[in-house]
Each structure stands twice: as structure tokens, then as C-alpha cells.
Motif scaffolding. Sequence first.
Motif, PDB file in Angstrom:
ATOM      1  N   ASP A 158       1.300  -0.859  -0.373  1.00  0.00           N
ATOM      2  CA  ASP A 158       0.018  -0.003  -0.839  1.00  0.00           C
ATOM      3  C   ASP A 158       0.506   0.931  -0.376  1.00  0.00           C
ATOM      4  N   HIS A 159       1.483   1.004  -0.780  1.00  0.00           N
ATOM      5  CA  HIS A 159       2.470   2.474  -1.197  1.00  0.00           C
ATOM      6  C   HIS A 159       2.630   2.829  -2.828  1.00  0.00           C
ATOM      7  N   PHE A 162       6.012   5.675  -8.992  1.00  0.00           N
ATOM      8  CA  PHE A 162       6.300   6.897 -10.045  1.00  0.00           C
ATOM      9  C   PHE A 162       6.779   6.311 -11.133  1.00  0.00           C
ATOM     10  N   PHE A 187       1.877   5.466 -10.665  1.00  0.00           N
ATOM     11  CA  PHE A 187       1.344   6.414 -10.251  1.00  0.00           C
ATOM     12  C   PHE A 187       2.686   7.067 -11.773  1.00  0.00           C
ATOM     13  N   LEU A 189       3.696  10.000 -13.202  1.00  0.00           N
ATOM     14  CA  LEU A 189       3.439  11.888 -13.834  1.00  0.00           C
ATOM     15  C   LEU A 189       3.877  12.659 -14.918  1.00  0.00           C
ATOM     16  N   GLY A 197      11.367  15.923 -10.528  1.00  0.00           N
ATOM     17  CA  GLY A 197      10.554  15.067  -9.595  1.00  0.00           C
ATOM     18  C   GLY A 197      11.451  14.678  -8.246  1.00  0.00           C
ATOM     19  N   VAL A 198      10.990  13.374  -9.240  1.00  0.00           N
ATOM     20  CA  VAL A 198      11.606  12.290  -8.579  1.00  0.00           C
ATOM     21  C   VAL A 198      13.038  11.944  -8.176  1.00  0.00           C
ATOM     22  N   PHE A 217      11.024   1.686   3.638  1.00  0.00           N
ATOM     23  CA  PHE A 217       9.943   2.484   3.311  1.00  0.00           C
ATOM     24  C   PHE A 217       9.370   3.245   2.570  1.00  0.00           C
ATOM     25  N   ASN A 218       9.033   3.326   1.884  1.00  0.00           N
ATOM     26  CA  ASN A 218       8.406   4.289   0.933  1.00  0.00           C
ATOM     27  C   ASN A 218       7.888   5.184   1.045  1.00  0.00           C
ATOM     28  N   PHE A 219       7.612   5.963   0.194  1.00  0.00           N
ATOM     29  CA  PHE A 219       6.167   6.975  -0.117  1.00  0.00           C
ATOM     30  C   PHE A 219       4.610   6.314  -0.162  1.00  0.00           C
ATOM     31  N   LYS A 220       4.298   6.886  -0.146  1.00  0.00           N
ATOM     32  CA  LYS A 220       3.230   7.215  -0.327  1.00  0.00           C
ATOM     33  C   LYS A 220       1.581   8.070  -0.562  1.00  0.00           C
ATOM     34  N   ILE A 221       0.992   8.304  -1.551  1.00  0.00           N
ATOM     35  CA  ILE A 221       0.444   9.347  -2.045  1.00  0.00           C
ATOM     36  C   ILE A 221      -0.936   9.585  -1.464  1.00  0.00           C
ATOM     37  N   VAL A 222      -1.285   9.371  -0.341  1.00  0.00           N
ATOM     38  CA  VAL A 222      -2.205   9.779  -0.050  1.00  0.00           C
ATOM     39  C   VAL A 222      -3.780   9.964  -0.559  1.00  0.00           C
ATOM     40  N   ARG A 223      -4.318   9.864  -0.766  1.00  0.00           N
ATOM     41  CA  ARG A 223      -5.806  10.856  -1.664  1.00  0.00           C
ATOM     42  C   ARG A 223      -6.700  10.317  -1.311  1.00  0.00           C
TER      43      ARG A 223
ATOM     44  N   LEU B 154      -8.439  14.125   5.536  1.00  0.00           N
ATOM     45  CA  LEU B 154      -7.775  13.689   4.465  1.00  0.00           C
ATOM     46  C   LEU B 154      -7.611  12.299   4.637  1.00  0.00           C
ATOM     47  N   PRO B 203       8.674  19.986  -6.459  1.00  0.00           N
ATOM     48  CA  PRO B 203       8.408  19.873  -8.288  1.00  0.00           C
ATOM     49  C   PRO B 203       7.552  18.426  -8.468  1.00  0.00           C
ATOM     50  N   LEU B 204       7.772  17.081  -7.457  1.00  0.00           N
ATOM     51  CA  LEU B 204       6.891  16.153  -7.413  1.00  0.00           C
ATOM     52  C   LEU B 204       5.254  16.597  -7.140  1.00  0.00           C
ATOM     53  N   PRO B 216      -7.035  17.363  -2.898  1.00  0.00           N
ATOM     54  CA  PRO B 216      -6.396  16.820  -2.143  1.00  0.00           C
ATOM     55  C   PRO B 216      -5.693  16.048  -1.567  1.00  0.00           C
ATOM     56  N   PHE B 217      -4.160  16.447  -1.504  1.00  0.00           N
ATOM     57  CA  PHE B 217      -3.521  14.521  -1.101  1.00  0.00           C
ATOM     58  C   PHE B 217      -2.718  15.052  -0.242  1.00  0.00           C
ATOM     59  N   ASN B 218      -2.068  14.358   0.055  1.00  0.00           N
ATOM     60  CA  ASN B 218      -0.681  14.460   0.910  1.00  0.00           C
ATOM     61  C   ASN B 218       0.394  13.457   0.986  1.00  0.00           C
ATOM     62  N   LYS B 220       3.006  10.557   2.212  1.00  0.00           N
ATOM     63  CA  LYS B 220       2.360   9.475   3.730  1.00  0.00           C
ATOM     64  C   LYS B 220       4.271   8.560   4.247  1.00  0.00           C
ATOM     65  N   ILE B 221       4.687   8.002   4.787  1.00  0.00           N
ATOM     66  CA  ILE B 221       6.079   7.620   4.455  1.00  0.00           C
ATOM     67  C   ILE B 221       5.437   6.535   5.809  1.00  0.00           C
ATOM     68  N   VAL B 222       5.505   5.689   4.350  1.00  0.00           N
ATOM     69  CA  VAL B 222       4.477   3.987   4.821  1.00  0.00           C
ATOM     70  C   VAL B 222       6.195   3.213   5.093  1.00  0.00           C
ATOM     71  N   ARG B 223       6.326   2.819   6.469  1.00  0.00           N
ATOM     72  CA  ARG B 223       7.024   2.263   6.850  1.00  0.00           C
ATOM     73  C   ARG B 223       6.863   0.868   8.335  1.00  0.00           C
TER      74      ARG B 223
END
Lengths: 223, 223
Positions: A158-159, A162, A187, A189, A197-198, A217-223, B154, B203-204, B216-218, B220-223
Motif C-alpha cells: 500500500d504505497h 512513480f 502513478f 507523472l 521531481g522524483v 520504507f516508501n512514499f505513498k500518495i494519500v488521496r 484527508l 516539483p513532484l 486534496p492529497f499528501n 505518507k512515509i509508509v514503514r
Amino acid sequence: MKIGILGSGVVGQVIGQKVAELGHDVMIGTRDPANLGEPRGWAPSLGAWLADTNGRGRVGTFAQAAAYGELLVNATNGLASLDALRQAGAQPLGNKVMLDLANELDVSRGMPPRSLATDDRSLAEEIQAAFPDVRVVKSLNTMNANVMVDPRALAGGDHTVFLSGNDAEAKAQVAELLRAFGWTDIFDLGDLGSARGVEMLLPLWLRVWGGLGNVPFNFKIVR
Amino acid sequence: MKIGILGSGVVGQVIGQKVAELGHDVMIGTRDPANLGEPRGWAPSLGAWLADTNGRGRVGTFAQAAAYGELLVNATNGLASLDALRQAGAQPLGNKVMLDLANELDVSRGMPPRSLATDDRSLAEEIQAAFPDVRVVKSLNTMNANVMVDPRALAGGDHTVFLSGNDAEAKAQVAELLRAFGWTDIFDLGDLGSARGVEMLLPLWLRVWGGLGNVPFNFKIVR
């Protein structure tokens, strides 16, 4: 499919083993293909890597790997990528799809390493400019190698990963490989300019990595 | 608490209304405090803002807002922040805690705007260098204003806000304000050098914003 991977470090080896597991044939290209015995930076030797690929793995020069692959992966150190690609040569690179997951991290001025990416330039765009026929797709550069090939091992997958590139068909091919790795939140871009950006995410990545203490760990775009 | 906000645009107004709702007294500082009637960029007029703050809001010059606040917020356009802070003056800024949430986005070369942040410099560090006594904390610059002040709207608040700064007590004060806004995942990245990472995220951010279509989005650091 035949996959050519440029770069024999951790990322190249981990991607290579994964695509072999998925049933693809794979060649790792390196500056010194005869050296199968020594460790590759933080990674095992290429001899050990070959032993783990159930006969699907090969080792060659950059030019041989570029010629071998129907799909190419740039897993070289970003600071050396253009040099490695010039060694490979424009002819074997052709108009192939190239998944570029490299980052330019300069360690010459201390730690943490400095990213060379800015909102005026990215490595992916420089590769594209140097080899206009290659269909460059930037992806997977925003996480460590184990997360790249096994996203489900972290929070059930769940992350976000790009995708940036100028060629829609090339992005679709890379997305298919990502889905085979287990990715579900892919995603897009936009064009290759979005690779800025990445690539610019690395300084934040390095701080988070330092703060968490070397856990996945990783980034998730929460929307 | 008395809070001084430098900047009268969307972000300054939204933060100002939120802290007024939380029971704080707040002054917005602007270049032209007498102009209460005209819209402020994409934001309503300061007269409308005052009417929404239940008597807790005031409008003044940059210097008046800096003198008024026990805690300061830099919500100016990042390209104009240093100029606004020089107008405020080192004396009223003193050694106060300043939450800096500005970004330097250059629109002079077309869209999307170009971030000026690189891994060699950040706005937050330049503010710190220009005003060494101010305790600068970078935060909240990686999301839009509504998400800043209402993270729970959100995904129930299941996403991340970052914190960078050289003064532990200042970071603790800002974290307390963030918790009052509803934040639960407050990620301390370390010293103010880590502001490069969050400023380089823009930029991302802009590509994701364009891809999602202004919802709206943000991160999240998934870990």
C-alpha cells in the motif's frame, strides 16, 4: 523476454534476480565482466549472482547487455550512467525501452550525499538527450532495491511508485513489469520532465532513511 | 498565545483562521495593511478574513506582526520572504520561533513553476543565515493550506508532516501546534539542512497535483 541490465551493484543484481525468478532471461552488463569473484560494492560477486539465477542469468559488457536486452534497465551509479551508456553505444541501445532507476548522489563533499538533480535538469532527461531514439522511462528510483522488487513485503504493497516518460507505449511496458513485481499504485507523472521531481526526492529520502535507521520504507500518495 | 503571521495570501489566511478557532490571538502582517477591501491573490480580502476570526484577528505591517507574535509564521511567497523579513526587521523578530512554510516557485519561465531549492541551498537556511537569532523551523510546506490545518479531513489524518530545525525546543513548540491542528504523524528530519529535502519535494508535488486534478492529497512515509 530478454532483459539487459546495465550495472552490477546491489540494484542491478536484485532486479536481475527478480526478473529471472519471473521467468525472463537476463544479462548484467558491467565494465569488467571477467571479474566474477569479487564483491560489487555492497553486493555479492557476479559469480554468486549467476548461481542464484537458475541458469537464466548471464554477464557481459555494457555493449553486450544492451544488445541482448529487448527491455533495458539502467542500474548504474547515476554519476557514471552517461559514461556507461556511451560505452554501450547508440547502436545496440537502438530505440529500446530503458527503465532508468539511477540517482546522481555526490559523496565528494561529505554525508549525506548531495543530489545533483534540480528543477532545471535531471539525469533521465540527459540520457534522453544523449540517446534520442532510446525510450527512457524513469521509475523505481525513490526506494531501496528490496522494496523495488517486493513491494508487498512492506505494508501489503500500500504505497506508490512513480512513472515518467515521453513514450506512452514504453511506460505501459514498464508498468507491466512493475505489476509483475507486485506494484498496484503506479502513478504516471507525465512526460520525462517529471523525472526532475522524483530525482529531487532523494535528499528527503536520505533524511527519512537516516531517521528510521535503515528499515524498509516508501512514499505513498494519500488521496 | 499570540501568533504573528507574515503574509496575507491563502496560506496566511487559512492558518490565521485556524489558530483563531483554537483560541489564539493572531495578527496578519502585510505590505499594505490599510487595504482591507481587495482580494489577496486567490484569497478573500483581509476584511473578510477579520470577520471570520471572532474578534481574535488583527492586521498590521510585517514589523507589527513580528512584534505582536510570541510564535511567528512565515507564510509569504518564498520569492519575497527575505524582503518581507527585512521589512519586519531583526529587532521585532528577536529570537522567536518561526514556522517557515514558504516555497520558492519561479513562474517566470512558464508552467509548472520551477522550484529554486537544490541540495546546496534552501530558503529556510537562508532565512536562518540572515536572522541568526530567530529559531527557524521548516514544516507544512509540502501540502496545500486546507490539508495543513485539517489533516483529519484527508484519510482520517493517516499521512505525514515533516519538521526541520536546529533548535529542539522550537521544534517541540511547532509540533505542539501541529498536534492541535490534528497531526499525528510528525516526522522530525533533523537539522535545518533537511529543509532542502522538503523544499525539493515541490516539483513532484506539482506533478501529482496536476495528475490528480486539484484534489486534496499528501505524502505518507509508509514503514
